[in-house]
Write a protein that holds these residues in place. Structure first.
Motif, PDB file in Angstrom:
ATOM      1  N   LEU A  54     -14.684  -2.892  34.386  1.00 47.66           N
ATOM      2  CA  LEU A  54     -15.461  -3.833  35.193  1.00 47.66           C
ATOM      3  C   LEU A  54     -14.919  -5.243  35.026  1.00 47.66           C
ATOM      4  O   LEU A  54     -14.706  -5.698  33.898  1.00 47.66           O
ATOM      5  N   MET A  58     -22.559  -5.945  35.173  1.00 49.82           N
ATOM      6  CA  MET A  58     -23.369  -5.379  36.247  1.00 49.82           C
ATOM      7  C   MET A  58     -24.731  -4.978  35.694  1.00 49.82           C
ATOM      8  O   MET A  58     -24.837  -4.548  34.543  1.00 49.82           O
ATOM      9  N   ASN A  68     -15.716  -5.387  41.944  1.00 50.28           N
ATOM     10  CA  ASN A  68     -16.264  -5.273  40.597  1.00 50.28           C
ATOM     11  C   ASN A  68     -15.277  -4.640  39.629  1.00 50.28           C
ATOM     12  O   ASN A  68     -15.484  -4.672  38.419  1.00 50.28           O
TER      13      ASN A  68
END
Length: 167
Positions: A54, A58, A68
């Motif tokens: 990532l 998140m 992302n």
């Protein structure tokens, strides 16, 4: 006439930090109605996503996009992440990732050396809640580098309080 379509997309099941390597257990499939130009990662691409990192933190339930995924680019230039240990009563117990907080510090010096309180605004990126109620929670905050310097020393001494504020 509607330009929206229903798509089966990937979402994260729990709060995940920046740099986290995705596993199948981190992901769920959700059906959403999206408009034109919205680009979420489709559920049939789950095997392509597993093992990728990532770029940003998140929160649980967030839909996954290509933006992302990749090498972490967080915090951005001029920003800092700081972890602050806070005891019960020094933070609202229901804060979570994405919440905006005012970080207020006090001085424990004698009256002649007392410094003015500092208050800066930050965004909660993660919270590690204690397993025992008397232990502190560790709240990770995103704020400007300059603001982080103002609160780092008082935070290390346990002289900080977090107050939830409107974004």
């Amino acid at each position: 006439m509607r330009a929206e379509v229903t798509a089966s997309t990937l979402a994260v099941q729990s709060d995940l930090p920046v740099g986290h390597t995705l596993s199948r257990h981190d992901l769920s499939t959700v059906n959403v109605t999206v408009g034109p130009g919205v680009r979420f990662v489709q559920a049939d691409r789950v095997q392509e996503v597993v093992g990728r990192r990532l770029r940003v933190p998140m929160v649980a339930g967030a839909l996954l996009t290509e933006g992302n995924l990749g090498n972490p680019t967080y915090p951005h230039p001029g920003q800092a992440l700081i972890g602050i240990a806070v005891k019960p009563g020094q933070y609202p117990p229901d804060i979570g990732p994405g919440d905006h907080v005012a970080v207020s510090t006090v001085s424990d010096a004698t009256d002649s050396q007392r410094t003015a309180p500092v208050s800066v605004t930050a965004v909660v990126t993660k919270i590690d809640r204690p397993t025992e109620p008397q232990n502190p929670a560790v709240v990770t905050l995103l704020l400007s580098h300059a603001q982080a310097r103002l609160v780092a020393a008082p935070a290390a001494q346990g002289l900080t309080t977090l107050m939830q504020v409107a974004p």
